[in-house]
Design a protein around this motif. Structure first.
Motif, PDB file in Angstrom:
ATOM      1  N   TYR A 103      -2.485   3.758  -2.655  1.00  0.00           N
ATOM      2  CA  TYR A 103      -3.073   2.214  -3.898  1.00  0.00           C
ATOM      3  C   TYR A 103      -2.478   1.687  -3.294  1.00  0.00           C
ATOM      4  O   TYR A 103      -1.922   1.515  -2.378  1.00  0.00           O
ATOM      5  CB  TYR A 103      -2.213   2.672  -4.871  1.00  0.00           C
ATOM      6  CG  TYR A 103      -1.034   2.990  -4.704  1.00  0.00           C
ATOM      7  CD1 TYR A 103      -0.058   2.088  -4.991  1.00  0.00           C
ATOM      8  CD2 TYR A 103      -0.825   4.372  -4.441  1.00  0.00           C
ATOM      9  CE1 TYR A 103       1.856   2.208  -4.159  1.00  0.00           C
ATOM     10  CE2 TYR A 103       0.981   4.560  -4.582  1.00  0.00           C
ATOM     11  CZ  TYR A 103       2.129   3.349  -4.450  1.00  0.00           C
ATOM     12  OH  TYR A 103       3.011   3.052  -3.841  1.00  0.00           O
ATOM     13  N   ARG A 104      -2.749   0.362  -3.479  1.00  0.00           N
ATOM     14  CA  ARG A 104      -2.540  -1.453  -3.478  1.00  0.00           C
ATOM     15  C   ARG A 104      -2.536  -1.948  -4.317  1.00  0.00           C
ATOM     16  O   ARG A 104      -3.414  -1.917  -5.321  1.00  0.00           O
ATOM     17  CB  ARG A 104      -4.096  -1.664  -2.889  1.00  0.00           C
ATOM     18  CG  ARG A 104      -4.218  -2.992  -1.894  1.00  0.00           C
ATOM     19  CD  ARG A 104      -4.984  -3.883  -0.973  1.00  0.00           C
ATOM     20  NE  ARG A 104      -4.768  -5.069  -0.115  1.00  0.00           N
ATOM     21  CZ  ARG A 104      -4.685  -5.575  -0.524  1.00  0.00           C
ATOM     22  NH1 ARG A 104      -4.725  -6.316  -2.296  1.00  0.00           N
ATOM     23  NH2 ARG A 104      -4.504  -7.147  -0.267  1.00  0.00           N
ATOM     24  N   ILE A 157       0.799  -0.902   0.074  1.00  0.00           N
ATOM     25  CA  ILE A 157      -0.248   0.260   0.142  1.00  0.00           C
ATOM     26  C   ILE A 157       1.145   1.677   0.038  1.00  0.00           C
ATOM     27  O   ILE A 157       2.156   1.235   0.934  1.00  0.00           O
ATOM     28  CB  ILE A 157      -1.061   0.092   1.335  1.00  0.00           C
ATOM     29  CG1 ILE A 157      -1.732  -0.829   0.998  1.00  0.00           C
ATOM     30  CG2 ILE A 157      -1.898   1.237   1.217  1.00  0.00           C
ATOM     31  CD1 ILE A 157      -2.834  -1.263   3.027  1.00  0.00           C
ATOM     32  N   LEU A 190      -7.870   2.693  -3.375  1.00  0.00           N
ATOM     33  CA  LEU A 190      -8.463   2.342  -2.141  1.00  0.00           C
ATOM     34  C   LEU A 190      -9.424   3.712  -1.551  1.00  0.00           C
ATOM     35  O   LEU A 190     -10.409   4.191  -0.803  1.00  0.00           O
ATOM     36  CB  LEU A 190      -7.227   2.504  -1.140  1.00  0.00           C
ATOM     37  CG  LEU A 190      -6.864   1.640  -1.247  1.00  0.00           C
ATOM     38  CD1 LEU A 190      -5.857   0.659   0.220  1.00  0.00           C
ATOM     39  CD2 LEU A 190      -7.812  -0.138  -1.239  1.00  0.00           C
ATOM     40  N   LYS A 191      -8.170   5.377  -1.744  1.00  0.00           N
ATOM     41  CA  LYS A 191      -8.873   6.305  -1.587  1.00  0.00           C
ATOM     42  C   LYS A 191      -8.559   7.572  -2.007  1.00  0.00           C
ATOM     43  O   LYS A 191      -6.868   7.635  -2.333  1.00  0.00           O
ATOM     44  CB  LYS A 191      -9.193   6.208   0.439  1.00  0.00           C
ATOM     45  CG  LYS A 191     -10.101   6.994   0.654  1.00  0.00           C
ATOM     46  CD  LYS A 191     -10.459   6.713   2.665  1.00  0.00           C
ATOM     47  CE  LYS A 191     -11.077   8.163   2.753  1.00  0.00           C
ATOM     48  NZ  LYS A 191     -11.970   7.535   3.804  1.00  0.00           N
ATOM     49  N   GLU A 203      -4.327   1.619   6.768  1.00  0.00           N
ATOM     50  CA  GLU A 203      -4.561  -0.236   6.113  1.00  0.00           C
ATOM     51  C   GLU A 203      -3.416  -1.055   6.254  1.00  0.00           C
ATOM     52  O   GLU A 203      -3.595  -2.142   6.210  1.00  0.00           O
ATOM     53  CB  GLU A 203      -5.019   1.159   4.583  1.00  0.00           C
ATOM     54  CG  GLU A 203      -6.397   1.561   4.959  1.00  0.00           C
ATOM     55  CD  GLU A 203      -7.169  -0.112   4.807  1.00  0.00           C
ATOM     56  OE1 GLU A 203      -7.735  -0.491   4.534  1.00  0.00           O
ATOM     57  OE2 GLU A 203      -7.886   0.948   6.109  1.00  0.00           O
ATOM     58  N   GLN A 219      -4.173  -4.549   6.880  1.00  0.00           N
ATOM     59  CA  GLN A 219      -4.085  -5.236   5.578  1.00  0.00           C
ATOM     60  C   GLN A 219      -2.877  -6.244   5.731  1.00  0.00           C
ATOM     61  O   GLN A 219      -2.867  -7.119   5.100  1.00  0.00           O
ATOM     62  CB  GLN A 219      -4.755  -4.814   4.319  1.00  0.00           C
ATOM     63  CG  GLN A 219      -5.076  -4.261   4.346  1.00  0.00           C
ATOM     64  CD  GLN A 219      -6.097  -3.991   2.822  1.00  0.00           C
ATOM     65  OE1 GLN A 219      -6.102  -4.317   2.121  1.00  0.00           O
ATOM     66  NE2 GLN A 219      -6.530  -2.297   3.056  1.00  0.00           N
ATOM     67  N   THR A 274      -5.555  -1.165  -7.268  1.00  0.00           N
ATOM     68  CA  THR A 274      -6.407  -0.271  -6.736  1.00  0.00           C
ATOM     69  C   THR A 274      -6.025   0.825  -5.790  1.00  0.00           C
ATOM     70  O   THR A 274      -5.152   1.166  -5.071  1.00  0.00           O
ATOM     71  CB  THR A 274      -7.611  -0.823  -5.748  1.00  0.00           C
ATOM     72  OG1 THR A 274      -7.537  -2.796  -6.400  1.00  0.00           O
ATOM     73  CG2 THR A 274      -9.082  -0.665  -5.148  1.00  0.00           C
TER      74      THR A 274
END
Length: 74
Positions: free
Chosen positions: A70-71, A5, A31-32, A47, A51, A29
């Motif tokens: 991002y992840r 992340i 995430l926010k 996060e 995670q 992805t």
């Protein structure tokens, strides 16, 4: 599968950077998004711990740029 992340102001460029390091990168992805770097960094850390993903403080850019958390998996 391991995960990472991070934060960036340019998700497309950052993904390309990571793809060079991790050719098997999967499931990229966003995430926010945040309007402050410090908020993005706090969320990134939270996060990553939640995670169980790799992360590292950083991210080049100004405090009040648009920041993406991002992840991805590798």
């Amino acid at each position: 599968m391991a995960c990472r992340i991070g934060i960036t102001t340019d998700p497309k460029a950052r993904r390309k950077d990571w793809e060079r390091e991790y050719p098997n990168l999967k499931n990229w992805t966003i995430l926010k998004t945040f309007s402050k770097k410090s908020d993005a960094q706090q969320y990134e850390k939270q996060e990553a711990e939640r995670q169980n993903c790799d992360s590292a403080p950083g991210g080049a850019g100004r405090e009040y740029d648009k920041w993406y958390v991002y992840r991805f998996e590798f």
